[in-house]
Write an enzyme that holds these catalytic residues in place. Structure first.
Site, PDB file in Angstrom:
ATOM      1  N   GLU A  76       0.819  -1.221   0.000  1.00 37.71           N
ATOM      2  CA  GLU A  76       0.000   0.000   0.000  1.00 37.71           C
ATOM      3  C   GLU A  76       0.853   1.271   0.000  1.00 37.71           C
ATOM      4  O   GLU A  76       0.384   2.343   0.409  1.00 37.71           O
ATOM      5  CB  GLU A  76      -0.967   0.017   1.188  1.00 37.71           C
ATOM      6  N   HIS A  95      -2.378   2.599   8.430  1.00 39.96           N
ATOM      7  CA  HIS A  95      -3.444   1.850   7.757  1.00 39.96           C
ATOM      8  C   HIS A  95      -3.595   0.512   8.464  1.00 39.96           C
ATOM      9  O   HIS A  95      -2.605  -0.150   8.777  1.00 39.96           O
ATOM     10  CB  HIS A  95      -3.091   1.644   6.289  1.00 39.96           C
ATOM     11  N   HIS A  97      -6.539  -3.055   9.159  1.00 38.00           N
ATOM     12  CA  HIS A  97      -7.812  -3.744   8.896  1.00 38.00           C
ATOM     13  C   HIS A  97      -8.476  -4.066  10.238  1.00 38.00           C
ATOM     14  O   HIS A  97      -8.980  -5.175  10.429  1.00 38.00           O
ATOM     15  CB  HIS A  97      -7.580  -5.036   8.111  1.00 38.00           C
ATOM     16  N   TYR A 116     -19.876  12.343  20.119  1.00 42.25           N
ATOM     17  CA  TYR A 116     -19.177  13.584  19.796  1.00 42.25           C
ATOM     18  C   TYR A 116     -17.711  13.345  19.399  1.00 42.25           C
ATOM     19  O   TYR A 116     -17.084  14.147  18.712  1.00 42.25           O
ATOM     20  CB  TYR A 116     -19.279  14.580  20.959  1.00 42.25           C
ATOM     21  N   HIS A 158     -12.431  -2.863   2.894  1.00 42.25           N
ATOM     22  CA  HIS A 158     -10.982  -2.999   3.055  1.00 42.25           C
ATOM     23  C   HIS A 158     -10.513  -2.679   4.484  1.00 42.25           C
ATOM     24  O   HIS A 158     -10.077  -3.577   5.190  1.00 42.25           O
ATOM     25  CB  HIS A 158     -10.305  -2.093   2.009  1.00 42.25           C
ATOM     26  N   TYR A 211      -8.080  20.355  24.547  1.00 46.34           N
ATOM     27  CA  TYR A 211      -8.469  19.381  25.565  1.00 46.34           C
ATOM     28  C   TYR A 211      -7.239  18.716  26.190  1.00 46.34           C
ATOM     29  O   TYR A 211      -6.315  18.310  25.487  1.00 46.34           O
ATOM     30  CB  TYR A 211      -9.377  18.292  24.964  1.00 46.34           C
TER      31      TYR A 211
HETATM   32 ZN   LIG Z   1      -5.038  -2.882   3.584  1.00 51.47          ZN
END
Ligand SMILES: [Zn+2]
Length: 229
Positions: A76, A95, A97, A116, A158, A211
């Site tokens: 990726e 990234h 899954h 929120y 994905h 915050y």
């Molecule tokens: Zn992936």
């Protein structure tokens, strides 16, 4: 922010990946992490389980796709390169899954403002990018489009994609979005969640900027002791 050396950054990426495993937000070898380092960025290798990954295996990449090994970068890499190229403020891309975010992504739905905390993604929803085959320029383009004005998006059928300034911030955001996705799945299984209006999420987003910091302004809070000189 103090600049960290490439060696320290490599070690920090490995720690972040192991933390993802501990938090239960990584599935096998499917996750990947990148962090900007000067003109280039560091990126996790393809197909190596996080528990076995060493700092030396992390590749160095240019936004044009050229890299130095010893290992090939994640499949990726195009998503990471596109974000590093098009979003100069982005220091880190994660990234994964993770189970619940991916579940919502399989419904091809955005996570709405049922809580929120959706504001951690930078807007009133965590959008879902259009489907494209993994590893393709088309997926990088659809992810970039979904991330417009946002710091997190789902990838249809994905997984999840999150952007941030530092590894710590981006990991927290990734975990927060996974929790939101879990809340959404639970809420849908119990009924129909009540969705907060956009202007409320904008108010929350601005409030969240301070915050947990000492700059947070709370007019109801009155300090009785003398502040340190
Ligand atoms: Zn992936």
């Amino acid at each position: 922010m103090t600049s960290v050396s490439e060696t320290e950054l490599r070690a920090e990426i490995v720690r972040t990946c192991l933390r993802m495993v501990e938090l239960g937000i990584n599935q096998g070898t499917s996750g990947n992490v990148s962090a900007r380092s000067g003109e280039r960025f560091l990126i996790t290798p393809s197909g190596i389980p996080y528990e076995e990954m060493t700092p030396e295996q992390i590749a160095v990449m240019d936004v044009d796709g050229t890299y130095r090994g010893p290992c090939k970068p994640t499949t990726e890499w195009r998503i990471h390169a596109a974000i590093m190229r098009e979003r100069p403020a982005a220091g880190v891309v994660i990234h994964t899954h993770s189970l619940y975010a991916t579940t919502v992504a399989c419904l091809r739905r955005a996570i709405p403002a049922l809580h929120y905390y959706v504001a951690v993604g930078g807007g009133p929803t965590i959008p879902c990018a259009e489907y494209a085959t993994y590893g393709t320029p088309e997926l990088a383009a659809s992810a970039l489009a979904a991330l417009h004005g946002r710091d997190a998006c789902l990838l249809a059928n994905h997984g999840l994609l999150v952007v941030g300034a530092t590894l710590g911030e981006t990991l927290r955001r990734t975990f927060d979005v996974e929790i939101l996705a879990r809340q959404y799945v639970y809420a849908l299984s119990a009924g129909e969640p009540s969705i907060l209006p956009d202007d409320e999420i904008e108010r929350v987003r601005l409030k969240m900027r301070t915050y947990g910091t000492q700059e947070a302004d709370d007019p109801g809070l009155v300090r009785l002791d003398a502040p340190p000189a």
